[in-house]
Design a protein around this motif. Sequence first.
Motif, PDB file in Angstrom:
ATOM      1  N   VAL A 143      34.059 111.484  90.912  1.00 24.54           N
ATOM      2  CA  VAL A 143      35.140 112.453  91.063  1.00 24.54           C
ATOM      3  C   VAL A 143      36.305 111.910  91.890  1.00 24.54           C
ATOM      4  O   VAL A 143      37.450 112.315  91.701  1.00 24.54           O
ATOM      5  CB  VAL A 143      34.597 113.764  91.683  1.00 24.54           C
ATOM      6  CG1 VAL A 143      34.204 113.553  93.149  1.00 24.54           C
ATOM      7  CG2 VAL A 143      35.614 114.894  91.547  1.00 24.54           C
ATOM      8  N   ARG A 144      36.045 110.933  92.773  1.00 24.62           N
ATOM      9  CA  ARG A 144      37.119 110.403  93.628  1.00 24.62           C
ATOM     10  C   ARG A 144      38.032 109.432  92.889  1.00 24.62           C
ATOM     11  O   ARG A 144      39.113 109.121  93.375  1.00 24.62           O
ATOM     12  CB  ARG A 144      36.511 109.703  94.849  1.00 24.62           C
ATOM     13  CG  ARG A 144      35.816 110.660  95.803  1.00 24.62           C
ATOM     14  CD  ARG A 144      35.300 109.925  97.035  1.00 24.62           C
ATOM     15  NE  ARG A 144      34.595 110.826  97.926  1.00 24.62           N
ATOM     16  CZ  ARG A 144      34.017 110.443  99.058  1.00 24.62           C
ATOM     17  NH1 ARG A 144      34.047 109.155  99.413  1.00 24.62           N
ATOM     18  NH2 ARG A 144      33.390 111.320  99.827  1.00 24.62           N
ATOM     19  N   ASP A 145      37.589 108.925  91.768  1.00 24.54           N
ATOM     20  CA  ASP A 145      38.418 108.006  90.991  1.00 24.54           C
ATOM     21  C   ASP A 145      38.356 108.415  89.531  1.00 24.54           C
ATOM     22  O   ASP A 145      37.539 107.921  88.765  1.00 24.54           O
ATOM     23  CB  ASP A 145      37.948 106.562  91.166  1.00 24.54           C
ATOM     24  CG  ASP A 145      38.869 105.579  90.446  1.00 24.54           C
ATOM     25  OD1 ASP A 145      39.879 106.025  89.868  1.00 24.54           O
ATOM     26  OD2 ASP A 145      38.567 104.379  90.447  1.00 24.54           O
ATOM     27  N   GLN A 146      39.235 109.311  89.143  1.00 26.77           N
ATOM     28  CA  GLN A 146      39.179 109.883  87.809  1.00 26.77           C
ATOM     29  C   GLN A 146      39.899 109.033  86.766  1.00 26.77           C
ATOM     30  O   GLN A 146      40.145 109.494  85.648  1.00 26.77           O
ATOM     31  CB  GLN A 146      39.716 111.308  87.832  1.00 26.77           C
ATOM     32  CG  GLN A 146      38.859 112.216  88.706  1.00 26.77           C
ATOM     33  CD  GLN A 146      39.241 113.677  88.599  1.00 26.77           C
ATOM     34  OE1 GLN A 146      39.990 114.080  87.721  1.00 26.77           O
ATOM     35  NE2 GLN A 146      38.725 114.476  89.511  1.00 26.77           N
ATOM     36  N   THR A 147      40.263 107.810  87.130  1.00 33.58           N
ATOM     37  CA  THR A 147      40.791 106.875  86.132  1.00 33.58           C
ATOM     38  C   THR A 147      39.762 105.798  85.778  1.00 33.58           C
ATOM     39  O   THR A 147      40.040 104.922  84.968  1.00 33.58           O
ATOM     40  CB  THR A 147      42.084 106.189  86.626  1.00 33.58           C
ATOM     41  OG1 THR A 147      41.777 105.398  87.789  1.00 33.58           O
ATOM     42  CG2 THR A 147      43.151 107.212  86.974  1.00 33.58           C
ATOM     43  N   ASP A 148      38.590 105.879  86.381  1.00 33.02           N
ATOM     44  CA  ASP A 148      37.543 104.885  86.151  1.00 33.02           C
ATOM     45  C   ASP A 148      37.071 104.941  84.696  1.00 33.02           C
ATOM     46  O   ASP A 148      36.985 106.020  84.099  1.00 33.02           O
ATOM     47  CB  ASP A 148      36.366 105.162  87.096  1.00 33.02           C
ATOM     48  CG  ASP A 148      35.368 104.024  87.138  1.00 33.02           C
ATOM     49  OD1 ASP A 148      35.397 103.258  88.095  1.00 33.02           O
ATOM     50  OD2 ASP A 148      34.548 103.916  86.198  1.00 33.02           O
TER      51      ASP A 148
END
Length: 284
Positions: A143-148
């Motif tokens: 959720v902290r890196d939604q471009t992963d």
Amino acid sequence: MRRLRGIGLAISLVALWNSAASAELTLWLKYQYAADEACARGEFNRAEHLYKAAERESAITLPADNFRLAGTLDGLGVVYMAQGRLDEADAVLQRALVMKEKVLGPHTRELPKTILHIADLRYAQGKYDEVERLYRHALLLLVRDQTDIGDTRALNGLARYYRLQGDALKAESLLERARKIHVEARRRNHPAMADTLVELARLYTFEGRDDESLPLYDKASAIRAEKLGMHHPQTAASFEELAQALHRQGRLQESEDLLERARAIRARHTEFEERYANAQAPLL
């Protein structure tokens, strides 16, 4: 003087041990990187032997619960899935999951990768009651890196699950979200974008929207041909699905031409895989 000699000998032995350990670690890394590259190229037999070599080296070089070994097990699980060896894939992926949770904790960013592999495996096994939970668990951890890329993999997987359940609206919403993530992350021509486009095209095909699915299959095929190469099994798979879409629209010659190209890729891939079936060819 004897004491100094003893200290000097001890230091020399430590240096020698560190040097040997470093050499062993370097060999493990060589096997691991070579295996990852072979797997990415679709060379699964070669990748299997390389991952197993990396696992053997890790037993010498790394502690039994070192999380780096989990990366080797992740790769081996992907290879086994590609080969249809689902029970073996399950065993190594569960080992990787337990290892990561034990060493790094239940919320580590290393965990979603393994969870996504297990979710893909459960789908392949037909254990659909577990699929949604696993993909959502991976999304929660990311959720902290939604471009992963892991996010888009989870969204693709959820969409595939909802399509199977007949919920086309929810599936399309998830895939459009995945496509938007790729665009915002400047991955318009990345193989991960191709994966999303293929899932969206399959959804449109499921709904009978062939005019909309065709350009998506076409774009995915172009991306895979350029980025993965003209000899990759995923490129062949894209050509096959595009050929089917063309056939449904009555473009029979174009369809047959693509199927011929796909057959050539499959034949070459089979020939290459056979070279490494018994580890007869050099690994490095």
